[in-house]
Write an enzyme that holds these catalytic residues in place. Sequence first.
Site, short mmCIF file in Angstrom:
data_model
loop_
_atom_site.label_atom_id
_atom_site.label_comp_id
_atom_site.label_asym_id
_atom_site.label_seq_id
_atom_site.Cartn_x
_atom_site.Cartn_y
_atom_site.Cartn_z
N PHE A 29 0.71 -1.23 -0.05
CA PHE A 29 0.03 0.15 -0.23
C PHE A 29 0.96 1.22 -0.08
O PHE A 29 0.37 2.36 -0.48
CB PHE A 29 -0.84 0.01 1.09
N TYR A 134 -6.42 10.64 11.56
CA TYR A 134 -5.62 11.32 12.61
C TYR A 134 -6.40 12.71 12.89
O TYR A 134 -6.34 13.05 14.30
CB TYR A 134 -4.34 11.55 12.33
#
Length: 160
Positions: A29, A134
């Site tokens: 990824f 986040y």
Amino acid sequence: MSNNQIQLRIAKRGDCPRLMELVNELALFERAPDEVSVSLEEFEAAGFGANPVWKAYVAEWEGFIVGFAIYYVRYSTWKGCRLYLEDLIVTESWRGKGVGKLLFDKIIQEAQEMGFNGMTWQVLDWNEPAIKFYNKYEAAIEDGWLNGSLSKEQIKNYKV
């Protein structure tokens, strides 16, 4: 799937083969599939050998590990003891289903219980889904720091 079907627990040695599969999935990824050089034996020894340096929580669904968060203690001369979140990995088919939140919340709880002065991690600047995740925690994402490293070979071949 509801979050109450996901079980969180501390990782054990027998989980390491699956954790390494997820590490390799993350490397793919992150567009760096050839960068994973740690062997399963090294990974296991670092977590469960004579001098363990990491701890992890795994997220399981029906006994299958769908994600994990691995961390260690970092000492900052400016901030003191801090939890360093090395990786938060959720397998692709389980992303967006709340598994990452469960793991991240557990790591925050761990930092609270251990009395750490904070926690840190890294996120790639192009990983918008992670940055948005986040940001929901109002995390500070810092600019201006570059990562330095030496490889195993560089250390081995260094002449004093």
